[in-house]
Scaffold this active site. Sequence first.
Site, PDB file in Angstrom:
ATOM      1  N   HIS A  98     -35.338  -1.687   1.668  1.00 60.80           N
ATOM      2  CA  HIS A  98     -34.352  -0.810   1.020  1.00 60.80           C
ATOM      3  C   HIS A  98     -33.598  -0.057   2.097  1.00 60.80           C
ATOM      4  CE1 HIS A  98     -32.322   2.197  -1.254  1.00 60.80           C
ATOM      5  NE2 HIS A  98     -33.155   3.167  -0.942  1.00 60.80           N
ATOM      6  N   HIS A 100     -29.680   2.226   2.983  1.00 57.66           N
ATOM      7  CA  HIS A 100     -28.500   2.915   2.452  1.00 57.66           C
ATOM      8  C   HIS A 100     -27.263   2.366   3.160  1.00 57.66           C
ATOM      9  CE1 HIS A 100     -30.933   6.693   0.988  1.00 57.66           C
ATOM     10  NE2 HIS A 100     -31.549   5.553   0.727  1.00 57.66           N
ATOM     11  N   TYR A 125     -21.470 -18.650   0.921  1.00 58.22           N
ATOM     12  CA  TYR A 125     -22.761 -18.172   1.395  1.00 58.22           C
ATOM     13  C   TYR A 125     -23.284 -16.998   0.584  1.00 58.22           C
ATOM     14  CZ  TYR A 125     -23.562 -21.369   5.183  1.00 58.22           C
ATOM     15  OH  TYR A 125     -23.829 -22.510   5.890  1.00 58.22           O
TER      16      TYR A 125
END
Length: 224
Positions: A98, A100, A125
């Site tokens: 994860h 930002h 892609y």
Amino acid sequence: MTLPSEQAVDAARAEIVRVGTSLFARGYVHASAGNISARLDDAHLITPTDAALGFLAPEHLALVDADGTQVAGDRASKTLTLHRRIYEADPAARFVIHTHSTHLVALTLAGVWTQDDVLPPITPYYVMKVGHVPLVPYHRPGDPRVADLVAGHIARRAADSTPVRAVLLDRLGPVVWGPDAASALAVLEELEETARLWLLTDRRPEPLPVPALDELKATFGASW
């Protein structure tokens, strides 16, 4: 309860540190934003809460057993519940990232393409390496309700034979996963680059036409 071997834990710790250093060096993460985890059979290794991913110490990574009880390291990231639910919902997932990432957070602020597909399939892609990416409505960082929403997206897409490899958290950035670190990184990199391309072109490009999408599915097994 049997925990993974010390050798397996050490190898996973080294991989998480390597990935965190790489993400920081290339500008995918900043300050203490983001988290990384690896699945080790029934246990999980995850970055500590508020850790700077570019400066991780292997011994500080949190080892959590199958019941969610922490057995080693610093206090686990507040997103532990989300990571554990992803692993439960997608048995093939072994590594979760994860971040930002700037352009993906910017995308949520500027407006995504649709709620079920945050970006249009504008490059081959993107279709082949990323696939469908739904938007998860804003919740505070670490809110356990996000885990339910993400698990629901995984289940619904699996039922449609179009498995997801990522979601985008509104105002917080992407969560991606894969069978190993390299696969998860590839999804993150292609996803962030496609967001950058779409924003740089003022969100004008049209999606690839249906025949082109069908060709990618037939030739490469793309799940679109």
